[in-house]
Design a protein around this motif. Structure first.
Motif, PDB file in Angstrom:
ATOM      1  N   ALA A  31      24.660   1.045   8.854  1.00 14.36           N
ATOM      2  CA  ALA A  31      23.659   0.982   8.182  1.00 14.36           C
ATOM      3  C   ALA A  31      21.803   0.447   8.406  1.00 14.36           C
ATOM      4  O   ALA A  31      21.539   1.485   8.401  1.00 14.36           O
ATOM      5  CB  ALA A  31      24.314  -0.046   6.641  1.00 14.36           C
ATOM      6  N   ALA A  32      22.440  -0.627   9.215  1.00 19.89           N
ATOM      7  CA  ALA A  32      21.035  -0.746  10.029  1.00 19.89           C
ATOM      8  C   ALA A  32      20.065   0.222  10.874  1.00 19.89           C
ATOM      9  O   ALA A  32      19.071   0.402  11.750  1.00 19.89           O
ATOM     10  CB  ALA A  32      20.961  -2.668  10.603  1.00 19.89           C
ATOM     11  N   THR A  33      21.679   0.739  12.034  1.00 22.48           N
ATOM     12  CA  THR A  33      20.860   1.693  12.946  1.00 22.48           C
ATOM     13  C   THR A  33      20.266   2.565  12.155  1.00 22.48           C
ATOM     14  O   THR A  33      19.371   3.112  12.603  1.00 22.48           O
ATOM     15  CB  THR A  33      21.705   1.674  13.523  1.00 22.48           C
ATOM     16  OG1 THR A  33      22.771   0.443  13.856  1.00 22.48           O
ATOM     17  CG2 THR A  33      21.777   3.054  14.577  1.00 22.48           C
ATOM     18  N   ILE A  34      20.522   3.341  11.119  1.00 23.35           N
ATOM     19  CA  ILE A  34      20.335   4.575  10.597  1.00 23.35           C
ATOM     20  C   ILE A  34      19.156   4.147  10.012  1.00 23.35           C
ATOM     21  O   ILE A  34      18.154   5.316   9.831  1.00 23.35           O
ATOM     22  CB  ILE A  34      21.110   5.364   9.233  1.00 23.35           C
ATOM     23  CG1 ILE A  34      22.496   5.684  10.133  1.00 23.35           C
ATOM     24  CG2 ILE A  34      20.605   6.549   8.830  1.00 23.35           C
ATOM     25  CD1 ILE A  34      23.429   6.163   9.740  1.00 23.35           C
ATOM     26  N   SER A  43      17.319   8.496   2.749  1.00 24.05           N
ATOM     27  CA  SER A  43      17.263   6.886   2.843  1.00 24.05           C
ATOM     28  C   SER A  43      18.809   6.776   2.940  1.00 24.05           C
ATOM     29  O   SER A  43      19.858   7.081   2.858  1.00 24.05           O
ATOM     30  CB  SER A  43      16.678   6.367   1.447  1.00 24.05           C
ATOM     31  OG  SER A  43      17.907   7.263   0.171  1.00 24.05           O
ATOM     32  N   VAL A  44      18.984   5.345   3.174  1.00 26.61           N
ATOM     33  CA  VAL A  44      20.191   4.723   3.671  1.00 26.61           C
ATOM     34  C   VAL A  44      20.991   4.201   2.695  1.00 26.61           C
ATOM     35  O   VAL A  44      20.473   3.357   1.653  1.00 26.61           O
ATOM     36  CB  VAL A  44      20.632   4.028   4.495  1.00 26.61           C
ATOM     37  CG1 VAL A  44      22.432   3.396   4.448  1.00 26.61           C
ATOM     38  CG2 VAL A  44      19.771   4.380   5.657  1.00 26.61           C
ATOM     39  N   HIS A  45      22.286   4.346   1.924  1.00 26.06           N
ATOM     40  CA  HIS A  45      22.799   4.000   0.308  1.00 26.06           C
ATOM     41  C   HIS A  45      24.260   3.347   0.976  1.00 26.06           C
ATOM     42  O   HIS A  45      24.737   3.801   2.000  1.00 26.06           O
ATOM     43  CB  HIS A  45      23.021   4.668  -0.523  1.00 26.06           C
ATOM     44  CG  HIS A  45      23.238   4.140  -1.716  1.00 26.06           C
ATOM     45  ND1 HIS A  45      22.512   3.200  -2.908  1.00 26.06           N
ATOM     46  CD2 HIS A  45      25.011   3.556  -2.149  1.00 26.06           C
ATOM     47  CE1 HIS A  45      22.920   2.625  -3.899  1.00 26.06           C
ATOM     48  NE2 HIS A  45      24.030   3.227  -3.589  1.00 26.06           N
ATOM     49  N   HIS A  46      24.372   1.802   1.091  1.00 32.71           N
ATOM     50  CA  HIS A  46      26.087   1.932   1.451  1.00 32.71           C
ATOM     51  C   HIS A  46      26.241   0.990   0.926  1.00 32.71           C
ATOM     52  O   HIS A  46      26.221   0.113  -0.573  1.00 32.71           O
ATOM     53  CB  HIS A  46      24.760   0.135   2.260  1.00 32.71           C
ATOM     54  CG  HIS A  46      26.413  -0.507   3.036  1.00 32.71           C
ATOM     55  ND1 HIS A  46      26.338  -2.138   3.057  1.00 32.71           N
ATOM     56  CD2 HIS A  46      27.384  -0.325   3.373  1.00 32.71           C
ATOM     57  CE1 HIS A  46      26.966  -1.924   4.599  1.00 32.71           C
ATOM     58  NE2 HIS A  46      27.819  -1.286   4.521  1.00 32.71           N
ATOM     59  N   LEU A  47      28.116   1.807   0.230  1.00 37.99           N
ATOM     60  CA  LEU A  47      29.144   1.081  -0.424  1.00 37.99           C
ATOM     61  C   LEU A  47      29.864   0.213   0.155  1.00 37.99           C
ATOM     62  O   LEU A  47      30.800   0.292   1.694  1.00 37.99           O
ATOM     63  CB  LEU A  47      29.917   2.153  -0.656  1.00 37.99           C
ATOM     64  CG  LEU A  47      30.554   2.707  -1.750  1.00 37.99           C
ATOM     65  CD1 LEU A  47      30.653   2.011  -2.999  1.00 37.99           C
ATOM     66  CD2 LEU A  47      31.398   3.515  -1.856  1.00 37.99           C
ATOM     67  N   ILE A  48      29.761  -1.570  -0.308  1.00 36.54           N
ATOM     68  CA  ILE A  48      30.744  -2.464   0.621  1.00 36.54           C
ATOM     69  C   ILE A  48      31.964  -2.442  -0.989  1.00 36.54           C
ATOM     70  O   ILE A  48      31.743  -3.050  -1.962  1.00 36.54           O
ATOM     71  CB  ILE A  48      29.800  -3.443   0.138  1.00 36.54           C
ATOM     72  CG1 ILE A  48      29.042  -4.094  -0.857  1.00 36.54           C
ATOM     73  CG2 ILE A  48      28.923  -3.025   1.679  1.00 36.54           C
ATOM     74  CD1 ILE A  48      28.148  -5.054  -0.678  1.00 36.54           C
ATOM     75  N   GLN A  49      33.165  -2.980  -0.546  1.00 34.64           N
ATOM     76  CA  GLN A  49      33.517  -3.947  -1.118  1.00 34.64           C
ATOM     77  C   GLN A  49      33.064  -5.534  -1.493  1.00 34.64           C
ATOM     78  O   GLN A  49      33.530  -5.813  -3.061  1.00 34.64           O
ATOM     79  CB  GLN A  49      35.413  -3.763  -1.478  1.00 34.64           C
ATOM     80  CG  GLN A  49      35.330  -2.407  -0.411  1.00 34.64           C
ATOM     81  CD  GLN A  49      37.377  -2.618  -0.048  1.00 34.64           C
ATOM     82  OE1 GLN A  49      38.025  -2.873  -0.384  1.00 34.64           O
ATOM     83  NE2 GLN A  49      37.618  -1.526   0.939  1.00 34.64           N
ATOM     84  N   ARG A  50      32.836  -6.125  -1.283  1.00 37.34           N
ATOM     85  CA  ARG A  50      32.184  -7.996  -1.765  1.00 37.34           C
ATOM     86  C   ARG A  50      30.964  -8.224  -0.933  1.00 37.34           C
ATOM     87  O   ARG A  50      30.847  -7.586   0.365  1.00 37.34           O
ATOM     88  CB  ARG A  50      33.419  -8.342  -0.893  1.00 37.34           C
ATOM     89  CG  ARG A  50      34.008  -8.430  -0.230  1.00 37.34           C
ATOM     90  CD  ARG A  50      35.333  -9.336   0.363  1.00 37.34           C
ATOM     91  NE  ARG A  50      34.097 -10.754   0.660  1.00 37.34           N
ATOM     92  CZ  ARG A  50      35.306 -11.534   0.760  1.00 37.34           C
ATOM     93  NH1 ARG A  50      36.230 -11.587   1.035  1.00 37.34           N
ATOM     94  NH2 ARG A  50      34.872 -12.263   1.158  1.00 37.34           N
ATOM     95  N   PRO A  51      30.347  -9.045  -0.985  1.00 33.14           N
ATOM     96  CA  PRO A  51      29.596  -9.268  -0.433  1.00 33.14           C
ATOM     97  C   PRO A  51      30.095  -9.967   0.780  1.00 33.14           C
ATOM     98  O   PRO A  51      31.232 -11.002   1.081  1.00 33.14           O
ATOM     99  CB  PRO A  51      28.647 -10.377  -1.403  1.00 33.14           C
ATOM    100  CG  PRO A  51      29.157 -10.212  -2.426  1.00 33.14           C
ATOM    101  CD  PRO A  51      30.742  -9.860  -2.433  1.00 33.14           C
ATOM    102  N   GLY A  92      14.227  -2.087   0.976  1.00 38.67           N
ATOM    103  CA  GLY A  92      14.532  -1.264  -0.495  1.00 38.67           C
ATOM    104  C   GLY A  92      14.664   0.248   0.568  1.00 38.67           C
ATOM    105  O   GLY A  92      14.997   1.049   0.473  1.00 38.67           O
ATOM    106  N   ALA A  93      14.624   0.108   1.990  1.00 37.60           N
ATOM    107  CA  ALA A  93      15.297   1.436   3.311  1.00 37.60           C
ATOM    108  C   ALA A  93      16.526   1.167   3.143  1.00 37.60           C
ATOM    109  O   ALA A  93      17.272   2.373   3.501  1.00 37.60           O
ATOM    110  CB  ALA A  93      14.751   0.725   4.139  1.00 37.60           C
ATOM    111  N   ILE A  94      17.248   0.287   2.625  1.00 37.00           N
ATOM    112  CA  ILE A  94      19.273  -0.132   2.638  1.00 37.00           C
ATOM    113  C   ILE A  94      19.440   0.320   0.951  1.00 37.00           C
ATOM    114  O   ILE A  94      19.110  -1.153   0.789  1.00 37.00           O
ATOM    115  CB  ILE A  94      19.435  -0.616   3.499  1.00 37.00           C
ATOM    116  CG1 ILE A  94      19.813  -0.259   4.776  1.00 37.00           C
ATOM    117  CG2 ILE A  94      21.406  -0.718   3.207  1.00 37.00           C
ATOM    118  CD1 ILE A  94      19.969  -1.349   5.672  1.00 37.00           C
ATOM    119  N   GLY A  95      20.058   0.843   0.138  1.00 36.95           N
ATOM    120  CA  GLY A  95      20.132   0.025  -1.168  1.00 36.95           C
ATOM    121  C   GLY A  95      21.607   0.180  -1.204  1.00 36.95           C
ATOM    122  O   GLY A  95      22.722   0.196   0.182  1.00 36.95           O
ATOM    123  N   ILE A  96      21.979  -0.712  -1.709  1.00 33.17           N
ATOM    124  CA  ILE A  96      23.765  -1.125  -2.231  1.00 33.17           C
ATOM    125  C   ILE A  96      24.481  -0.528  -3.600  1.00 33.17           C
ATOM    126  O   ILE A  96      23.715  -0.921  -4.436  1.00 33.17           O
ATOM    127  CB  ILE A  96      23.821  -2.603  -2.018  1.00 33.17           C
ATOM    128  CG1 ILE A  96      22.403  -3.116  -0.736  1.00 33.17           C
ATOM    129  CG2 ILE A  96      25.308  -3.275  -2.195  1.00 33.17           C
ATOM    130  CD1 ILE A  96      23.631  -2.736   0.726  1.00 33.17           C
TER     131      ILE A  96
END
Length: 757
Positions: A213-216, A245-253, A350-354
């Motif tokens: 996510a950070a790389t993109i 933009s990048v959007h990151h789907l995570i399961q937990r912090p 804001g470059a990566i949404g969560i």
């Protein structure tokens, strides 16, 4: 007395395969003698590590920055080249491995582009108590071949193949879906989406998800801010905003650590070291024999470690995004970590949404998330950072052997149940494993190679010839039972196979390898009043080393200790820590005080933004050419843009103003510099404004203020004297101040600016 030569098949030519071969050839105990053959299906050695900058066919992007320093990403008796950066790129790791092969594996029979298809355990006749391995390989050059070996070492690792979730296929509105290991650049991912826009959805919140996510996000930032014409495929010409933009789907912090962390996080001017050196400081652990900190994580242990990370970072991460906050109410849950220099500030900007949840399905350009039932709209491409299956690395073993090893194909963490820290199984005494350790420390792999070599050399795990220390260690070993229990343990740790320091201790005890003390006096940490005690592979040198190997061990130890001293007493890595933490947007408040009537006195209020991009050669062409010639990397730089309004002290004069600079970090010099921007090209560096020189606090001086620094610049007849102060909350800049006075025949004024998030 030298024993008869025994043949060994090593499957895999990555770090594990190379160190296994080297140990079998150069350091076998009990007079053993081996003939080693390495088989690897790739056209080069290195495993997942690319051989050079242009090698992008493997599982790792050549330009990826490693998540360890060279001090832990190396073997005990082979040092990195003098010119290697402290934290190498992936292709540089591949180059290190090739040098290691040339130094230690010249006697190995190396069969590249040769895949092991099957390995059968065949009894010697008439005595069926002993067996050999009948290995079948296939290569384009020689087709199918049969080989016979006394021993087999599986060194093919945990990265057998990408683990892909089974998503319902949507052929009507198909969008690109690739595994994170296949991502290389925006053109490759988005090349077929000309004129389109949307979110690049990254699925998976652990190491590879954070990294990709950070790389993109960095690649998109570079496309927006690099010199030259603006690119229509990434920039909307009407709005001048990004198309993607990048959007990151995570399961937990997850706790996100930068590559360089604070050794003294309570200070506003902390000392910094690479994250792995700080984390492997044994003086931070209780005195006495080390206790394993991984595997089953109790509630008490979880609370302790979560509190430690909160203290280390001085934030619960809510300032970056509420969805990344690790709340105190969650401290009962086992902690997870990721590593990235840029991820958190890309999120803040804001470059990566969560989003939180699991990807349930894709419907056209909509991602459906469970259990929240959230719909992520306008998805342009999907990157699956969902890990790897290790079972493919074992597919050449026959079913009855896999059954003995309790192979569980769908368990990504505990795929195979092995004895003594993933080195062997007593039911198959002439089978060894090296590199089946899901954590990022090469020293553990080297220890596995030593243990497997010793097992073979003394006749196997059930032999009566085993040294007392090995026999006792095997007698007390519970690794298989522990692995099987972890498969159904809801409180299993992120890396359940055992922590590196404890494993090193356990292997050292079994092999009679003592952990040697530091070569010199180490800095004392004020937090515990104990000398730092950094663990690296070189602290456990093997037995029976020759003079050249011992010299390499000393070189590795010396380099690490010198770096620690430099970080703790000379400000090493402060420039890097500042550079990393500048990314994103700042509130800017600048006061201007002029001594000349023609130059107004007043106040400028606005924003300052640091836009990350690939390093450029403008203004430093010769230096850049040298980096290219030496096979180095150009690194990153910032395009600095400020916008705001100036109001003079009378409040009668007000106007909007903007200015631009280029900020650069030179890793080799550990130096920050600021460059003027060209007037005719607003994203291109012109010439050097000044370098930033950090001022070391006097001995014994309290670090109550931030890191202070100076710079100077002579512009024709005008002298610019620059002062900085950078105040940290552990790894992150809390605020920083910039002031400079300008004196000359026609100029006499002072600027004082404060930057806050």
């Amino acid at each position: 007395m030298t024993k008869p030569v025994k043949t060994v098949c090593v499957v895999g030519g990555g770090p594990a395969g190379l160190v296994a071969a080297k140990t079998l050839l150069h350091n076998p105990p009990n007079g053993a003698n081996y003939d080693v053959t390495i088989f690897d299906s790739q056209c080069r050695i290195g495993g997942l590590w690319p051989a050079n900058k242009a090698d992008d066919a493997g599982l790792v992007h050549p330009a990826m920055i490693a998540n360890q320093s060279k001090h832990t990403m190396c073997f005990s008796d082979f040092s990195w080249p003098d010119t290697a950066p402290q934290i190498p790129r992936a292709f540089q790791v591949g180059e290190y491995l090739e040098l290691y092969r040339q130094r230690y594996c010249q006697e190995v029979t190396l069969r590249l582009e040769c895949k092991v298809e099957n390995a059968d355990l065949i009894p010697y006749l008439p005595d069926e108590s002993e067996h050999y391995w009948q290995v079948r390989t296939w290569s384009k050059e020689k087709g199918s071949e049969e080989h016979r070996f006394d021993y087999l070492v599986v060194a093919s690792g945990y990265f057998g193949e990408p683990a892909l979730p089974g998503l319902p296929e949507d052929t009507e509105n198909a969008i690109p879906v690739v595994h994170s290991s296949k991502y290389r650049n925006l053109e490759q991912l988005l090349g077929g989406l000309k004129g389109k826009s949307g979110k690049i959805l990254v699925v998976g919140g652990q190491f590879s998800g954070v990294e990709i996510a950070a790389t993109i996000a960095t690649h998109l930032s570079d496309a927006m801010n690099a010199p030259g014409p603006l690119r229509d495929d990434y920039i909307d010409q009407k709005t001048q905003g990004p198309r993607f933009s990048v959007h990151h789907l995570i399961q937990r912090p997850t706790w996100i650590l930068p590559l360089v962390t604070a050794s003294t996080p309570a200070d506003l001017a902390p000392c910094f070291l690479p994250m792995d050196l700080n984390s492997q400081n044994l003086s931070n652990r209780p005195p006495g024999p080390l206790v394993n900190t991984q595997g089953h994580i109790s509630v008490e242990r979880a609370k302790l470690v979560n509190s430690f990370f909160r203290g280390l970072l001085k934030t619960d991460q809510s300032e970056f995004s509420p969805k990344l906050a690790v709340q105190e109410s969650d401290y009962d849950n086992q902690p997870f970590v990721g590593i990235s220099d840029t991820y958190m500030d890309h999120v803040r900007s804001g470059a990566i949404g969560i989003s939180q949840g699991k990807l349930k399905s894709l419907s056209g350009n909509i991602a459906n998330v469970t259990p929240s039932e959230e719909k992520i709209n306008d998805v342009a491409a999907v990157i699956l950072a969902t890990g790897f299956k290790a079972s493919t690395s074992l597919s050449f073993l026959p079913g009855n052997i896999q059954e003995k090893l309790a192979v569980a194909p769908n368990d990504l963490n505990n795929t195979v149940a092995l004895a003594f820290h993933n080195t062997h199984h007593p039911a198959v005494p002439n089978l060894g494993f090296v590199g089946f350790y899901r954590a990022p420390y090469w020293g553990a792999v080297e220890m596995q190679a030593r243990f497997v070599t010793a097992l073979f050399s003394y006749g196997g795990p059930l032999s009566h010839s085993l040294p007392a220390s090995m026999a006792e260690s095997l007698k007390n070993d519970t690794s298989i039972k522990r692995t099987l229990a972890l498969r159904t343990d809801p409180r299993a740790s992120q890396f359940p196979m055992g922590d590196y320091a404890w494993l090193s201790q356990e292997f050292g005890t079994a092999l009679d390898i003592a952990r040697i003390p530091p070569l010199g006096k180490m800095p004392v940490l004020s937090t515990n009043n104990r000398e730092m005690n950094i663990l690296t592979a070189a602290r456990y040198p093997g037995n029976g080393l020759d003079r050249a190997q011992n010299a390499e061990v000393v070189k590795n130890l010396t380099r690490t200790e010198e770096l620690v001293q430099a970080g703790m007493t000379k400000g090493r890595f402060v420039a890097r820590a500042v550079f990393r933490s500048l990314l994103g947007d700042w509130k800017l408040d600048r006061k201007v005080e002029s001594q000349r009537p023609e130059q107004p006195t007043g106040r400028f209020v606005g924003t300052a933004s640091f836009h990350l991009r690939n390093g450029t050669s403008h203004g430093r062409e010769e230096e850049f050419a040298n980096i290219e010639r030496e096979g180095g990397d150009q690194g990153y730089e910032y395009l600095y843009i400020e916008n705001g309004e100036f109001i003079d002290e009378t409040k009668r004069l007000r106007f909007n103003a903007t200015r631009r600079y280029i900020w650069r970090y030179n890793e080799a010099k550990d130096k920050l510099s600021v460059w003027f921007n060209r007037i005719d090209e607003d994203r291109t560096a012109d010439y050097l404004f000044h370098e930033i020189d950090f001022i070391l606090p006097n001995e014994g001086e309290d670090r109550v203020g931030g890191w202070k620094a100076t710079g100077s610049h002579l512009c024709i007849e005008d002298v610019y004297n620059v002062q900085y102060e950078f105040s940290f909350d552990s790894v992150n800049l809390r605020e920083w101040k910039l002031g400079y006075s300008v004196n000359g025949p026609k100029k006499n004024y002072r600027l004082d600016a404060t930057y806050k998030r």
